[in-house]
Design a protein around this motif. Structure first.
Motif, PDB file in Angstrom:
ATOM      1  N   TRP A 143       0.838  -1.205   0.000  1.00 51.52           N
ATOM      2  CA  TRP A 143       0.000   0.000   0.000  1.00 51.52           C
ATOM      3  C   TRP A 143       0.867   1.247   0.000  1.00 51.52           C
ATOM      4  CZ3 TRP A 143      -0.589   4.247   3.210  1.00 51.52           C
ATOM      5  CH2 TRP A 143      -1.673   5.080   2.900  1.00 51.52           C
ATOM      6  N   GLY A 144       1.997   1.199   0.665  1.00 50.97           N
ATOM      7  CA  GLY A 144       2.907   2.331   0.630  1.00 50.97           C
ATOM      8  C   GLY A 144       3.354   2.632  -0.785  1.00 50.97           C
ATOM      9  N   ALA A 145       3.567   1.584  -1.603  1.00 47.76           N
ATOM     10  CA  ALA A 145       3.945   1.766  -3.006  1.00 47.76           C
ATOM     11  C   ALA A 145       2.803   2.394  -3.794  1.00 47.76           C
ATOM     12  CB  ALA A 145       4.350   0.428  -3.617  1.00 47.76           C
ATOM     13  N   GLN A 146       1.589   1.948  -3.525  1.00 48.60           N
ATOM     14  CA  GLN A 146       0.436   2.536  -4.209  1.00 48.60           C
ATOM     15  C   GLN A 146       0.253   3.998  -3.808  1.00 48.60           C
ATOM     16  OE1 GLN A 146      -2.884  -0.065  -3.353  1.00 48.60           O
ATOM     17  NE2 GLN A 146      -2.136  -1.666  -4.727  1.00 48.60           N
ATOM     18  N   ALA A 147       0.467   4.287  -2.530  1.00 47.06           N
ATOM     19  CA  ALA A 147       0.341   5.661  -2.042  1.00 47.06           C
ATOM     20  C   ALA A 147       1.391   6.566  -2.677  1.00 47.06           C
ATOM     21  CB  ALA A 147       0.461   5.697  -0.517  1.00 47.06           C
ATOM     22  N   GLY A 148       2.643   6.073  -2.743  1.00 49.00           N
ATOM     23  CA  GLY A 148       3.708   6.862  -3.336  1.00 49.00           C
ATOM     24  C   GLY A 148       3.502   7.085  -4.816  1.00 49.00           C
ATOM     25  N   LEU A 149       3.041   6.057  -5.524  1.00 47.18           N
ATOM     26  CA  LEU A 149       2.786   6.172  -6.958  1.00 47.18           C
ATOM     27  C   LEU A 149       1.664   7.167  -7.228  1.00 47.18           C
ATOM     28  CD1 LEU A 149       3.963   4.700  -9.498  1.00 47.18           C
ATOM     29  CD2 LEU A 149       1.916   3.274  -9.446  1.00 47.18           C
ATOM     30  N   TYR A 150       0.652   7.152  -6.379  1.00 43.92           N
ATOM     31  CA  TYR A 150      -0.480   8.082  -6.519  1.00 43.92           C
ATOM     32  C   TYR A 150      -0.052   9.515  -6.235  1.00 43.92           C
ATOM     33  CZ  TYR A 150      -4.959  10.324  -5.383  1.00 43.92           C
ATOM     34  OH  TYR A 150      -6.032  11.176  -5.325  1.00 43.92           O
ATOM     35  N   VAL A 232       7.593  -1.424  -4.669  1.00 43.51           N
ATOM     36  CA  VAL A 232       7.472  -2.885  -4.646  1.00 43.51           C
ATOM     37  C   VAL A 232       6.071  -3.215  -4.139  1.00 43.51           C
ATOM     38  CG1 VAL A 232       8.373  -5.041  -3.713  1.00 43.51           C
ATOM     39  CG2 VAL A 232       9.948  -3.157  -4.254  1.00 43.51           C
ATOM     40  N   PHE A 233       5.265  -3.833  -4.987  1.00 44.49           N
ATOM     41  CA  PHE A 233       3.852  -4.032  -4.663  1.00 44.49           C
ATOM     42  C   PHE A 233       3.582  -5.354  -3.952  1.00 44.49           C
ATOM     43  CE2 PHE A 233       4.202  -1.094  -8.158  1.00 44.49           C
ATOM     44  CZ  PHE A 233       3.421  -0.033  -7.726  1.00 44.49           C
ATOM     45  N   GLY A 234       4.623  -6.159  -3.766  1.00 40.29           N
ATOM     46  CA  GLY A 234       4.500  -7.380  -2.994  1.00 40.29           C
ATOM     47  C   GLY A 234       5.188  -7.240  -1.647  1.00 40.29           C
ATOM     48  N   HIS A 235       5.467  -8.371  -1.028  1.00 36.68           N
ATOM     49  CA  HIS A 235       6.058  -8.381   0.315  1.00 36.68           C
ATOM     50  C   HIS A 235       7.251  -9.326   0.363  1.00 36.68           C
ATOM     51  CE1 HIS A 235       3.160  -5.947   2.580  1.00 36.68           C
ATOM     52  NE2 HIS A 235       2.210  -6.503   1.837  1.00 36.68           N
ATOM     53  N   ALA A 236       8.359  -8.903  -0.230  1.00 37.45           N
ATOM     54  CA  ALA A 236       9.567  -9.730  -0.189  1.00 37.45           C
ATOM     55  C   ALA A 236      10.072  -9.898   1.239  1.00 37.45           C
ATOM     56  CB  ALA A 236      10.654  -9.097  -1.061  1.00 37.45           C
ATOM     57  N   GLU A 237       9.691  -8.987   2.118  1.00 36.89           N
ATOM     58  CA  GLU A 237      10.183  -9.017   3.505  1.00 36.89           C
ATOM     59  C   GLU A 237       9.413  -9.986   4.395  1.00 36.89           C
ATOM     60  OE1 GLU A 237       6.571  -6.492   3.832  1.00 36.89           O
ATOM     61  OE2 GLU A 237       8.132  -6.805   2.327  1.00 36.89           O
ATOM     62  N   TYR A 238       8.333 -10.578   3.913  1.00 32.29           N
ATOM     63  CA  TYR A 238       7.488 -11.428   4.754  1.00 32.29           C
ATOM     64  C   TYR A 238       8.265 -12.608   5.353  1.00 32.29           C
ATOM     65  CZ  TYR A 238       2.677  -9.686   4.180  1.00 32.29           C
ATOM     66  OH  TYR A 238       1.520  -8.966   4.253  1.00 32.29           O
ATOM     67  N   ASP A 239       7.882 -12.972   6.584  1.00 36.25           N
ATOM     68  CA  ASP A 239       8.391 -14.182   7.207  1.00 36.25           C
ATOM     69  C   ASP A 239       7.771 -15.409   6.533  1.00 36.25           C
ATOM     70  OD1 ASP A 239       9.905 -12.796   9.128  1.00 36.25           O
ATOM     71  OD2 ASP A 239       8.160 -12.575  10.432  1.00 36.25           O
TER      72      ASP A 239
END
Length: 319
Positions: A143-150, A232-239
């Motif tokens: 969502w941060g990526a979507q917010a920044g892109l917007y 980055v619209f996914g979550h590469a950082e996820y556990d």
């Protein structure tokens, strides 16, 4: 870290064509080194879980990083103790006179709301605008990526017919930028979202480049050509168990939630999930930290403000 060789060695040209970073002796001898200042804007309700994931992703580098944690003052945290925030976090008012080499803006569970209706939207906009002159490069997640892109490029999100939930294979559309250095031709990354962004609008924007994605996920990784913004619209950082915990949470709530795709063996939630994205997480965060921050940010950090006006003339040697 880069390989250091004598200047003008013929192998440098060939290695550069293969997207391998080589630093000649002249640059190495003049390189000034200091700890990197990274600001983590943590918008997630479970602060401790997210900060641990980001710290883990940033840890696979020999670079020394000073991490500052920031929470939004305009929203009272419901899942994090106030004493915890006062001890470990700062607010924007407390850091706005400082400079940072890099900033990470996390996702947030508010994606179904219009941006302007999010209660801390005005504060986040202020942070993103401030970052234009006080931060060298910003890494936006989900969502941060979507917010920044917007906010920066006027590309709005749209609601998908079904939640994108699982681990998905992606294609690389351009492997030249060093953000994707070391990636395989196809890679896996988790997604958990109800919204997406327009591929067509991204492709039509001359200041943006679509680096990776898939038919299922749409855009996965996008950068601005000046490397000021990484989306980055996914979550590469996820556990390994993050999607499992989200699945169990929604099941307990009685929600109509499907089993995460490409996650459990045989789609059986009783089995341990398969981790397919750990190396991608390491490469993605380490490449950003090294090539887009460390190799480019000024030694005198206050010069970030001045360099804002020079970006259009010189996009940097390592794009």
């Amino acid at each position: 870290m880069p390989i250091k060789v004598i200047k003008n060695l013929p192998a440098i040209t060939k290695l550069a064509q293969e997207n391998i970073f080589v630093m000649d002796t002249e640059r190495a001898e003049n390189q000034q080194i200091r700890p990197l200042q990274i600001l983590l804007v943590n918008l997630m309700p479970t602060k401790e879980v997210t900060e641990t994931q980001i710290l883990r992703a940033l840890s696979n580098s020999p670079l020394q990083v000073n991490l500052t944690l920031l929470h939004t003052a305009s929203r009272k945290a419901k899942n994090t103790d106030e004493q915890y925030l006062e001890t470990f976090y700062r607010t924007f008012d407390e850091v706005k006179d400082e400079f940072f080499d890099g900033m990470i803006i996390t996702g947030a569970p508010v994606e179904l709301m219009p941006f302007e209706e999010v209660d801390y939207w005005s504060e986040l906009v202020e942070i993103m605008d401030w970052g234009e002159e006080h931060v060298y490069s910003t890494f936006y997640i989900c969502w941060g990526a979507q917010a920044g892109l917007y906010h920066h490029f006027g590309i709005n999100k749209s609601i998908m017919d079904e939640k994108l939930f699982g681990v998905y294979e992606h294609d690389i559309y351009n492997d030249r930028p060093v953000l994707l250095r070391g990636f395989d031709e196809k890679f896996w990354m988790p997604h958990s979202r109800h919204t997406t962004v327009s591929l067509q609008q991204i492709k039509e924007n001359r200041d943006l480049e679509l680096l990776a994605g898939s038919e299922a996920t749409g855009a996965a990784i996008v950068r601005s050509l000046d490397n000021k913004h990484i989306f980055v619209f996914g979550h590469a950082e996820y556990d390994w168990d993050t999607l499992n915990r989200e699945y169990e949470r929604d099941v307990k709530r009685g929600l109509d939630i499907a089993v995460p795709e490409n996650y459990f063996p045989d789609d059986d939630p009783k089995q341990r999930p398969i981790v397919r994205w750990r190396s991608v997480s390491t490469l993605l965060f380490t490449n950003w930290l090294n090539y887009y921050v460390y190799q480019e940010t000024p030694y005198i950090i206050e010069q970030i403000q001045k360099m804002k006006f020079e970006r259009d003339k010189n996009l940097g040697a390592y794009i």
